[in-house]
Scaffold this motif. Structure first.
Motif, short mmCIF file in Angstrom:
data_model
loop_
_atom_site.label_atom_id
_atom_site.label_comp_id
_atom_site.label_asym_id
_atom_site.label_seq_id
_atom_site.Cartn_x
_atom_site.Cartn_y
_atom_site.Cartn_z
N HIS A 164 -6.97 -5.31 -3.87
CA HIS A 164 -7.62 -4.55 -2.81
C HIS A 164 -8.92 -3.99 -3.34
CE1 HIS A 164 -8.35 -1.43 0.17
NE2 HIS A 164 -7.41 -1.96 0.94
N THR B 1 -8.36 0.06 -3.80
CA THR B 1 -7.24 0.59 -4.59
C THR B 1 -6.87 -0.29 -5.78
OG1 THR B 1 -5.52 -0.53 -3.30
CG2 THR B 1 -6.31 1.61 -2.48
N ALA C 81 0.81 -1.22 0.00
CA ALA C 81 0.00 0.00 0.00
C ALA C 81 0.84 1.26 0.00
CB ALA C 81 -0.93 0.00 1.21
#
Length: 257
Positions: free
Chosen positions: A241, A244, A200
């Protein structure tokens, strides 16, 4: 400022800890180093902030070999938050944060108004402003981690080197810290153990195993089920995800081979 590790090797007591490591950290990007325990991550970082001299190879900061810089100039260029960077004396939080200005001061020179403002802003960014007058030895492990990062930030270096900065932090402060790094505009080289946080937070990842770089690229390129199995000995499912689209790893107990 660009950071480049160029064929970096470290040999200690006849043992190769890092072997021919080459890794680029472009200006303004966050690059993560991941890998199993003992794979050479922290050793590589120590060469960047000059706690260790490489056996061969070069650490370039911009166009300069970091080992050829005067120590004051080096400290103004590279700031580090290390695993062993704790404070043994019970200074207050604001005193520890102010130590980040040491490379810019001469002797017992007092902080300027601007520098005091830098320290206050860093403490607020790391959610430790309310702890300013507390002794560091009275803090929790997570609070101390944030104090040490604030100290590194006020150094105003162009390159930031962090060794497991999310240790001891709760999930909120992990996310806040990594969000701060992503928005800092600094060149960041960071060691992380949580692969999902690394995916991330980082623009690119370098994967180390037994001192060698075994993969590098974007998190989506690097974090594959086969690499996780080969490098960490863990079976994982890699899924996008939901917010995202970036890679997220799902593990199960008893998933080690």
């Amino acid at each position: 400022m660009d950071l480049k590790l160029d064929e970096l090797s470290v040999v200690t007591d006849g043992k190769s800890l890092v072997r021919g490591l080459s890794l680029d950290v472009p200006d303004g990007q966050v690059v993560g180093l991941v890998g199993p325990n003992g794979s050479g991550k922290s050793t590589a970082l120590r060469c960047v902030y000059r706690a260790l001299r490489p056996s061969s190879g070069t650490v370039w900061v911009g166009e300069q070999d970091v080992t050829r810089l005067p120590m004051r100039h080096s400290a103004q260029t590279v700031a580090a938050m290390t695993q062993d960077g704790g404070v043994e004396f019970d200074f207050t939080v604001e005193e520890v944060v102010a130590l980040g200005r040491a490379p810019h001061l001469r002797g017992n020179q007092a902080l300027s108004g601007r520098e005091r403002g830098l320290c206050e802003r860093a403490m607020e960014q790391l959610d430790i402003g309310h702890l300013a007058h507390r002794g560091v030895l009275t803090l929790s492990g997570g609070e101390r981690q944030r104090v040490l990062l604030a100290r590194a930030l006020v150094q105003e270096a162009k390159i930031l080197v962090l060794d497991e900065p999310t240790n001891h932090l709760d999930v909120r402060h992990q996310i806040d810290l990594l969000s701060l790094l992503r928005g800092s505009g600094l060149t960041v080289l960071v060691v992380l153990h949580d692969l999902n946080l690394a995916a991330a937070a980082c623009d690119r990842l370098g994967v180390l195993s037994q001192g060698r770089l075994v993969a590098s690229g974007t998190p989506a390129e690097v974090l594959t089920t086969q690499l996780i199995l080969d490098t960490f000995g863990v079976r994982a499912s890699v899924v996008p995800h939901p917010l995202t689209g970036g890679p997220q790893l799902l593990y199960a107990l008893n998933s080690t081979r």
